[in-house]
Scaffold this motif. Sequence first.
Motif, short mmCIF file in Angstrom:
data_model
loop_
_atom_site.label_atom_id
_atom_site.label_comp_id
_atom_site.label_asym_id
_atom_site.label_seq_id
_atom_site.Cartn_x
_atom_site.Cartn_y
_atom_site.Cartn_z
N ILE A 1 4.27 -5.48 -0.80
CA ILE A 1 4.72 -5.57 -2.18
C ILE A 1 5.66 -6.75 -2.27
N GLY A 2 5.36 -7.65 -3.19
CA GLY A 2 6.13 -8.87 -3.30
C GLY A 2 7.41 -8.69 -4.09
N ALA A 3 8.31 -9.63 -3.93
CA ALA A 3 9.51 -9.66 -4.77
C ALA A 3 9.10 -9.77 -6.24
N SER A 4 7.93 -10.35 -6.47
CA SER A 4 7.36 -10.47 -7.82
C SER A 4 6.87 -9.14 -8.36
N GLY A 5 6.67 -8.18 -7.46
CA GLY A 5 6.08 -6.90 -7.84
C GLY A 5 4.59 -6.82 -7.55
N ASN A 6 3.99 -7.95 -7.17
CA ASN A 6 2.56 -7.91 -6.85
C ASN A 6 2.33 -7.13 -5.57
N ARG A 7 1.17 -6.58 -5.44
CA ARG A 7 0.79 -5.86 -4.24
C ARG A 7 -0.40 -6.56 -3.61
N ARG A 8 -0.42 -6.52 -2.30
CA ARG A 8 -1.48 -7.21 -1.59
C ARG A 8 -2.03 -6.32 -0.50
N ASP A 9 -3.35 -6.21 -0.46
CA ASP A 9 -4.02 -5.48 0.61
C ASP A 9 -4.35 -6.45 1.73
N TYR A 10 -4.09 -6.03 2.96
CA TYR A 10 -4.44 -6.87 4.10
C TYR A 10 -5.67 -6.37 4.83
N THR A 11 -6.04 -5.11 4.59
CA THR A 11 -7.20 -4.56 5.25
C THR A 11 -7.92 -3.61 4.31
N ASP A 12 -9.24 -3.68 4.31
CA ASP A 12 -10.04 -2.80 3.47
C ASP A 12 -10.03 -1.36 3.96
N SER A 13 -9.65 -1.17 5.21
CA SER A 13 -9.76 0.15 5.83
C SER A 13 -8.84 1.19 5.22
N VAL A 14 -7.82 0.76 4.47
CA VAL A 14 -6.87 1.73 3.90
C VAL A 14 -6.98 1.83 2.39
N LYS A 15 -7.88 1.08 1.79
CA LYS A 15 -8.02 1.10 0.33
C LYS A 15 -8.37 2.49 -0.16
N GLY A 16 -7.65 2.90 -1.18
CA GLY A 16 -7.88 4.23 -1.74
C GLY A 16 -7.17 5.34 -0.99
N ARG A 17 -6.55 5.02 0.14
CA ARG A 17 -5.86 6.04 0.94
C ARG A 17 -4.37 5.76 1.06
N PHE A 18 -3.98 4.50 1.16
CA PHE A 18 -2.59 4.14 1.35
C PHE A 18 -2.05 3.48 0.08
N THR A 19 -0.79 3.73 -0.20
CA THR A 19 -0.12 3.13 -1.36
C THR A 19 1.25 2.66 -0.94
N ILE A 20 1.65 1.53 -1.47
CA ILE A 20 2.98 1.00 -1.18
C ILE A 20 3.78 0.99 -2.47
N PHE A 21 5.04 1.37 -2.37
CA PHE A 21 5.90 1.30 -3.56
C PHE A 21 7.35 1.11 -3.14
N ARG A 22 8.08 0.55 -4.03
CA ARG A 22 9.47 0.19 -3.77
C ARG A 22 10.40 1.05 -4.64
N ASP A 23 11.46 1.52 -4.03
CA ASP A 23 12.48 2.28 -4.74
C ASP A 23 13.76 1.46 -4.71
N ASN A 24 14.04 0.79 -5.80
CA ASN A 24 15.22 -0.09 -5.84
C ASN A 24 16.52 0.68 -5.72
N ALA A 25 16.55 1.88 -6.25
CA ALA A 25 17.77 2.68 -6.20
C ALA A 25 18.12 3.06 -4.75
#
Length: 124
Positions: free
Chosen positions: A51-75
């Motif tokens: 997850i970028g400082a911009s808020g964009n998300r990037r997948d590096y491998t197809d093997s986790v698509k639909g199964r893994f999620t990344i998110f940031r908690d600023n608090a």
Amino acid sequence: QLQLVESGGGLVQPGGSLRLSCAASGVTVEHYSIGWFRQAPGKEREGVLCIGASGNRRDYTDSVKGRFTIFRDNAKNTVDLQMAGLKPEDTAVYFCAADLHYFCSGSVQDFGFWGQGTQVTVSS
């Protein structure tokens, strides 16, 4: 000084879920691109999600698509990796890393700050 500490790893059965957390100290995570990577025994380290400082998300491998999620908690100043539908091939040491680029880089070499990693084992 930026420090990253991963937590949440463990042993889980196939099909199960885990949530990994990357806690940052010394900096604010929203100002960095934060990536999750993994390294299985005998294999090279590979990117999972970012997850970028911009808020964009990037997948590096197809093997986790639909199964893994990344998110940031600023608090909490954390970046979490929610993993579901885990498979034995997801077994690896999982690392989080930080990069100063605004958008997630395609090169692991751009990530200059790394945590120590947390072990995830998927086995029945």
